[in-house]
Design an enzyme around this catalytic site. Structure first.
Site, PDB file in Angstrom:
ATOM      1  N   LYS A  51     -50.115 -25.654   2.544  1.00 62.95           N
ATOM      2  CA  LYS A  51     -50.075 -24.951   3.730  1.00 62.95           C
ATOM      3  C   LYS A  51     -49.073 -23.923   4.241  1.00 62.95           C
ATOM      4  CE  LYS A  51     -48.254 -29.474   6.695  1.00 62.95           C
ATOM      5  NZ  LYS A  51     -48.511 -30.609   7.189  1.00 62.95           N
ATOM      6  N   TYR A 110     -23.815  -7.085  17.156  1.00 67.33           N
ATOM      7  CA  TYR A 110     -24.667  -6.500  18.517  1.00 67.33           C
ATOM      8  C   TYR A 110     -23.542  -7.619  19.486  1.00 67.33           C
ATOM      9  CZ  TYR A 110     -28.582  -3.841  16.463  1.00 67.33           C
ATOM     10  OH  TYR A 110     -30.095  -2.756  16.666  1.00 67.33           O
TER      11      TYR A 110
END
Ligand SMILES: *Cc1c(COP(=O)(O)O)cnc(C)c1O
Length: 369
Positions: free
Chosen positions: A38, A264
């Site tokens: 999955k 940042y």
């Protein structure tokens, strides 16, 4: 010297084979293995892994959604495929692509029956999911009588599998709970056996179950994370090899001096002269911002380097002051030789989450060594 130019996820099929053999060595020879692929085979590539597992001899593959199963079939996978969380809107595709649904609620059971009856289908295989303590999906004990009634007068369906899921098989201090789950599951199997097909397959263990609870082997096990090289407990990882290695070249190198900041919001401020490497991958590639500011550790030239400052969307910066390196040099974010656990130094998450989040814009490259 040839230098790699892009960020890539290497998928090592020989590591997959190694892990498969480790899993097999924990099982009786007749026990079947279901390979769980999955979520793009835990963030790698479900078709590549699915095919490799089919060749290695798994009895089943499993995915979460019908769409994932359809992709496997369209790619040529032929072994039985179990769908853990089939969606009602896609029911018609179960039949078209020969996918086996997990059935965990009356609503789904009835809808499936209606749908199949409408198409005059008989004996469509299903795996019944039993809740034994995970409290996520599955029928509870008090519903068993009604489930039996449903199954006995519905020729549309054939009970081919019964399964449940262990909630804490990797937690040594939850052993009692796990043993209770095993017991509850065995009782549930007895309840439904009479309604099942002669070739009923029972299954309970995920990876940690395989490694820790031999008594819960049943007819089949569902191997996920262990195939990809990780466990749920330190002693489980040791014998396994990471299949996926996330690698990237240094995009730029620079020296900064005391007082300079990186990235940042100026979250990192140098206390001294430092050499900073910018790597071309960021949170859009699956390296979460939680790994900024020292929470993520990468490896290059055999040495480790911490992420400094905030992780950006397409880039992150690491401190390589003590490492002799050049632009273009290869950096290992995580993988063989520096596992997802080594990267996630403060264990802010688990290998499952880290590896499944590597985004689709990162190229997948298959290796076999
Ligand atoms: C994902 C999943 C597995 C595999 O679990 P691992 O811990 O990765 O081995 C097994 N069973 C079910 C129902 C799952 O959803």
């Amino acid at each position: 010297m040839h230098k790699p130019l892009e960020t890539r996820l290497e998928i090592n099929l020989s590591a997959l084979k190694h892990n498969f053999e480790v899993i097999k060595s924990h099982l009786k020879s007749e026990t079947k293995i279901m390979g769980v692929v999955k979520a793009y085979a835990y963030g790698s590539d479900s078709l590549i892994i699915g095919k490799a597992l089919q060749d290695l001899g798994v009895s089943y593959l499993a995915v979460a959604y019908i769409e994932e199963g359809v992709r496997l079939r369209k790619g040529g996978i032929q072994c039985p495929i179990l769908i853990f969380y089939p969606q009602l809107e896609e029911l018609s595709q179960l039949l078209e692509f020969d996918l086996t649904p997990s059935v965990y609620s009356f609503y789904f059971l009835k809808s499936l029956h209606q749908n199949l009856k409408h198409q005059s289908v008989k004996g469509f295989p299903i795996h019944l999911k039993i809740n034994t303590g995970m409290n996520r999906l599955g029928f509870d004990k008090h519903q068993f009588e009604d489930v039996k009634t449903c199954l006995s007068d519905r020729q549309t369906l054939k009970l081919k599998g019964i399964f449940s899921h262990l909630a804490a098989a990797g937690m040594p201090n939850e052993k009692r709970f796990s043993l209770e789950q095993i017991q509850s599951f065995q009782s549930a199997v007895k309840v439904f056996e009479a309604y099942a097909s002669h070739d009923l397959t029972t299954h309970l263990c995920n990876s940690s179950g395989i490694l820790n609870y031999a008594e819960a082997e049943m007819d089949m096990v569902r191997a996920g994370i262990a195939l990809y090289g990780y466990g749920n407990h330190p002693k489980e990882h040791k014998m396994l090899k990471p299949v996926a290695s996330l690698k990237t070249p240094i995009a730029q190198l620079r020296w900064i001096v005391k007082g300079d900041s990186v990235g940042y919001d100026r979250k990192y401020k140098a206390q001294s002269k430092r050499q900073i490497a910018t790597l071309p991958l960021g949170y859009a590639d699956g390296i979460s911002r939680i790994y900024g500011n020292g929470n993520g550790i990468v490896k290059l030239h055999g040495k480790i380097a911490p992420i400094v400052g905030n992780v950006c969307m397409d880039t992150l910066m690491v401190d390589v002051t003590d490492i002799n390196c050049e632009e273009g040099d290869e950096v290992l974010i995580f993988g063989e030789g520096h596992s997802a656990l080594d990267f996630d130094i403060n264990q802010l998450s688990i290998p499952y989450e880290l590896i499944t989040r590597i985004s689709q814009r990162v190229s997948r490259i298959v290796i076999d060594k």
